[in-house]
Design an enzyme around this catalytic site. Sequence first.
Site, short mmCIF file in Angstrom:
data_model
loop_
_atom_site.label_atom_id
_atom_site.label_comp_id
_atom_site.label_asym_id
_atom_site.label_seq_id
_atom_site.Cartn_x
_atom_site.Cartn_y
_atom_site.Cartn_z
N SER A 15 22.20 9.13 83.46
CA SER A 15 21.84 7.76 83.10
C SER A 15 22.67 7.30 81.90
CB SER A 15 20.35 7.65 82.75
OG SER A 15 20.04 8.42 81.60
N LEU A 17 25.11 6.03 79.06
CA LEU A 17 26.52 6.28 78.75
C LEU A 17 27.08 7.41 79.59
CD1 LEU A 17 26.34 6.10 74.83
CD2 LEU A 17 26.87 4.25 76.44
N SER A 149 26.78 8.15 66.50
CA SER A 149 26.15 6.82 66.48
C SER A 149 26.53 6.13 65.19
CB SER A 149 24.62 6.96 66.56
OG SER A 149 23.98 5.74 66.26
N TYR A 162 17.13 10.95 63.51
CA TYR A 162 18.22 10.53 64.38
C TYR A 162 19.53 10.48 63.61
CZ TYR A 162 20.71 7.79 67.92
OH TYR A 162 21.62 7.35 68.85
#
Length: 257
Positions: A15, A17, A149, A162
């Site tokens: 799913s 990227l 990220s 994260y």
Amino acid sequence: MEMKNTVAVVTGGASGLGEYTVRNIVMNGGKALILDLNEERGKNLVEELGHEHVLFVKTNVADESDVVTALDQAMGKFGKIAAAVNCAGIGSAQKTLSKRGPFNLDQFKHVLNVNLIGTFNVLRLAAEKIALNEPNEDGERGVIVNTASAAAFEGQIGQAAYSASKGGIVGMTLPIARDLAEYGIRVVTIAPGLFETPLMGTATEELKAALAAMVPFPNKRLGKSSEFAHLVQTIIENPMLNGETIRLDGAIRMQPK
């Protein structure tokens, strides 16, 4: 390296990227091993793209035996592995301290286990397979692409776990590239900004619009998974890209919230 005939391991490849990365690899003549926990989506993708081009193995990326088994299956089916693209990851939103108390330590460990340790686990084991390849005229045997990220640099409120996991991926990029240079293996990290992925799936349209408005250009919109996949292709094909983290974010700089 060329995309044609490249065999790539793609984590989180069922799913978001990862899926678009798999699709682009196959579209350009390559083959892909999908490592993912979503068995239904993984098998459906194999049926769509063709068993001769894609192999799916249900895999916990942080589990050594799971990854070893999956890589061995890919070697048996395709004969080699030349690239690894780490897209598997989970999110977390929790303040370090709130009215409910301090950040849940087990949740913090879980995010790091999937995002950071899972990435390192796959890349180290994939590197062992890639190192078996005959080098090309540049001495290159393969490439590893990791996903960090923008939160690695500008983590927002509630993103301690994260951001720590993605910051760790950024931090290990250069030393791993230096480690693997003697084997002719390049290592590059992509740091996406705000992308339309399953992690955004729970966000309302109003929230998505507000987030998109933070992107200076292009057109104040969220990124497309196809744009991520295109950068992966560029990294695979350009031998001078190594030891670097590339921001793919439309010049966004995240605000505290």
